[in-house]
Design a protein around this motif. Structure first.
Motif, mmCIF file in Angstrom:
data_model
loop_
_atom_site.group_PDB
_atom_site.id
_atom_site.type_symbol
_atom_site.label_atom_id
_atom_site.label_comp_id
_atom_site.label_asym_id
_atom_site.label_seq_id
_atom_site.Cartn_x
_atom_site.Cartn_y
_atom_site.Cartn_z
ATOM 1 N N THR A 102 0.750 -1.262 -0.009
ATOM 2 C CA THR A 102 0.080 -0.016 0.103
ATOM 3 C C THR A 102 0.905 1.201 -0.032
ATOM 4 O O THR A 102 0.679 2.167 -0.784
ATOM 5 N N VAL A 103 2.044 1.236 0.871
ATOM 6 C CA VAL A 103 3.107 2.424 0.824
ATOM 7 C C VAL A 103 3.588 2.559 -0.627
ATOM 8 O O VAL A 103 3.705 3.618 -1.000
ATOM 9 N N PHE A 104 4.084 1.528 -1.057
ATOM 10 C CA PHE A 104 4.761 1.615 -2.409
ATOM 11 C C PHE A 104 3.673 2.276 -3.306
ATOM 12 O O PHE A 104 4.313 2.966 -4.291
ATOM 13 N N LEU A 105 2.517 1.699 -3.477
ATOM 14 C CA LEU A 105 1.775 2.221 -4.199
ATOM 15 C C LEU A 105 1.396 3.765 -4.169
ATOM 16 O O LEU A 105 1.182 4.684 -5.172
ATOM 17 N N MET A 109 3.570 5.775 -2.947
ATOM 18 C CA MET A 109 4.724 6.383 -3.541
ATOM 19 C C MET A 109 5.115 6.365 -4.952
ATOM 20 O O MET A 109 6.025 6.682 -5.607
ATOM 21 N N GLY A 110 3.888 5.643 -5.767
ATOM 22 C CA GLY A 110 4.234 5.657 -7.131
ATOM 23 C C GLY A 110 5.017 4.387 -7.511
ATOM 24 O O GLY A 110 5.557 4.514 -8.559
ATOM 25 N N LYS A 111 5.544 3.634 -6.518
ATOM 26 C CA LYS A 111 6.270 2.458 -7.046
ATOM 27 C C LYS A 111 5.552 1.087 -7.102
ATOM 28 O O LYS A 111 5.628 0.329 -6.439
ATOM 29 N N SER A 112 4.821 1.286 -8.259
ATOM 30 C CA SER A 112 4.178 -0.050 -8.637
ATOM 31 C C SER A 112 4.815 -1.143 -8.708
ATOM 32 O O SER A 112 4.366 -2.335 -8.347
ATOM 33 N N LYS A 113 6.146 -1.198 -9.294
ATOM 34 C CA LYS A 113 6.868 -2.329 -9.677
ATOM 35 C C LYS A 113 7.403 -3.041 -8.140
ATOM 36 O O LYS A 113 7.313 -4.177 -8.156
ATOM 37 N N ALA A 114 7.536 -2.145 -7.207
ATOM 38 C CA ALA A 114 7.874 -2.793 -5.889
ATOM 39 C C ALA A 114 6.707 -3.263 -4.962
ATOM 40 O O ALA A 114 6.785 -4.237 -4.417
ATOM 41 N N ALA A 115 5.616 -2.644 -5.399
ATOM 42 C CA ALA A 115 4.398 -3.198 -4.859
ATOM 43 C C ALA A 115 3.929 -4.650 -5.389
ATOM 44 O O ALA A 115 3.262 -5.686 -4.749
ATOM 45 N N LEU A 116 3.951 -4.970 -6.667
ATOM 46 C CA LEU A 116 3.709 -6.263 -7.352
ATOM 47 C C LEU A 116 4.225 -7.341 -6.397
ATOM 48 O O LEU A 116 3.502 -8.297 -6.135
ATOM 49 N N PRO A 117 5.519 -7.415 -6.112
ATOM 50 C CA PRO A 117 6.022 -8.674 -5.619
ATOM 51 C C PRO A 117 5.427 -8.796 -4.000
ATOM 52 O O PRO A 117 5.074 -9.980 -3.817
#
Length: 499
Positions: free
Chosen positions: A78-81, A83-91
């Protein structure tokens, strides 16, 4: 004495560093259940307060403390998303689903992310599984809607590929526009649309898609290479150099990028060197350098056009009108509305005494720009010189060029003064004609050897013509006398000195 407020402010500046140190304490250390709960609670509070970096530190610690805590992964995603870091959120979302397959919200969220990345088959699979997992009404409605959208997008992508392969780039680009509205992080669709734009000649749009692709995909050397070649073909050698360097940072042995880098670097250096020479008024050397530019890159029209434009300028500044005019004309064939070249050729025409042609160039230049003082002044000067040329031209009288030095002027004067001295003629009519000619020669010498008078003449004024000097504050004429006569009023019985 230090104030309490100052001390308090000082302490406050260290608080972020203290928090970081506290976070580091948990890194790589297994926490007990209580500590994980504390991190989860702190992370939730910080996330709610919008302090994303601090929240992320706590969720990192919670994951490290309990690698099987699916909520820790979910919160971190949720935090990654945020922050706009969708690549990090997927794993993290995948890990949540691995630990808790019936966590519908996580699967729905992953499906939405996969959809945005253009991974349509995987997204469709997630939406179908959500629908089979007895979701609540809201989740079911969203999953069904996204599944329908995924099906539509898959059809559009297939149609876009077909259009692209048939070289129908306009249709393919339009279809991909619709795809990318939803699949905003889809690298493949952006790269295909960029290629469509390149084929359609819309380089600005192609650059936008390729820049996005270079950020969305790690180690995307091909995107940087294409960006560099586009900028190069547009004539922006500096941006081309910047992009190809990015490619080589990712892969120093990239053959295409390295070969292109050598070419761009060489051209960039030649152009910079030529411009420095122009600034230093070393015009002939600048001409040679720009001729080298045309040899280095003969196939990109922009660089040929630029080289001819700057050679035209250099030759004009160097008072080489006969060489400048044909080069300027070649540059104008490539770009008929180039105001700088029109002004330079006009100046060269003036140097070559083709005043009517100069006026035409200034008039054309004026149509393509506004409030250019140089054009207005040049046009007025050319008009004065045209009018002057229809009267008395001191350069023509002495038979010298407008660029002649004082030494050349005096040499021509002495030769003509000896030839046309009235004492050389016996016939009254011939003597009278010689006297007029001799006066013109003497006036020409006086005007052209006096810097102030020569400058006035070069700007279209005749210092010897009382009419020309009227209302200009210049009275008299030659040596302050109107009606100059180097012989006085008596008979021609004197000896003349050629000084």
């Amino acid at each position: 004495m230090v104030s309490i407020d100052h001390v308090a402010q000082k302490i406050l500046t260290y608080i972020p560093y203290i928090l970081v140190l506290i976070d580091l304490r948990y890194e790589g250390v297994k926490c007990d259940g209580g500590s994980v709960d504390n991190h989860m609670e702190m992370g939730k509070k910080l996330l709610a307060a919008g302090q994303l970096a601090d929240a992320l530190s706590h969720f990192h610690a919670a994951v490290d403390g309990d690698p099987k805590n699916y909520m820790a992964y979910y919160r971190r995603a949720t935090v990654f998303l945020a922050m706009g870091k969708s690549k990090a959120a997927l794993p993290d979302l995948s890990k949540v689903i691995e630990l808790k397959p019936d966590f519908t919200s996580a699967r729905l969220q992953r499906g939405n992310l996969l959809l945005k990345h253009g991974r349509l088959d995987e997204a469709e699979s997630d939406f179908k599984k959500v629908l089979k997992s007895n979701p609540n009404d809201k989740e079911e409605k969203e999953a069904q809607s996204q599944l329908t959208k995924s099906d539509e997008l898959q059809r559009l992508v297939a149609q876009a590929r077909s259009s692209f392969n048939s070289h129908d780039y306009l249709t393919a680009a339009s279809q991909l526009d619709t795809v990318i509205e939803t699949c905003v992080w889809d690298v493949t669709s952006r790269e295909m649309r960029a290629e469509c734009f390149i084929q359609m000649g819309e380089m600005g749009k192609a650059i936008g898609d390729l820049k996005a692709a270079s950020k969305l995909k790690n180690d995307n050397t091909q995107a940087f290479y294409k960006l560099s070649t586009i900028y190069y073909n547009l004539g922006d050698h500096e941006m081309s150099l910047t992009e190809v360097r990015e490619c080589l940072k990712l892969d120093p042995d990239h053959k295409q990028c390295f070969s292109h880098y050598k070419q761009v670097k060489k051209l960039n250096k030649q152009i910079q060197s030529a411009e420095e020479l122009i600034q230093e008024q070393r015009y002939e050397e600048a001409v040679s350098k720009y001729e080298a530019v045309m040899k280095t890159e003969p196939n990109v029209q922009y660089f040929s056009s630029l080289a001819k434009e700057r050679i035209c300028h250099s030759l004009t500044q160097d008072q080489q009108a006969s060489r400048a005019i044909p080069v300027c004309s070649e540059a104008l064939q490539m770009d008929p509305e180039n105001v700088n070249v029109l002004k330079d050729r006009a100046e060269a025409y003036i140097q070559d005494e083709q005043y009517e042609e100069a006026i035409k160039d200034y008039e054309t230049a004026a149509k393509h720009t506004q409030n250019d003082r140089q054009i207005k002044e040049g046009q007025e000067r050319a008009q004065r010189l045209l009018k002057q040329s229809q009267k008395k031209d001191y350069y023509k009288i002495l038979g010298v060029k407008r660029t002649a030095q004082k030494k050349e002027i005096l040499k021509a004067y002495r030769k003509l003064a000896q030839q046309w001295h009235p004492d050389n003629f016996q016939d009254p009519e011939e003597k009278k004609k010689a006297e007029k000619k001799f006066i013109d020669i003497a006036q020409a010498k006086e005007v052209l050897t006096d810097p102030e008078m020569r400058t006035k003449f070069d700007h279209g004024e005749d210092p010897m013509d009382p009419e020309s000097q009227q209302n200009r504050g210049f009275h008299g004429g030659f040596h302050g006398f109107q009606g100059f006569n180097p012989f006085g009023s008596g008979p021609f019985n004197f000896k003349f000195n050629f000084n």
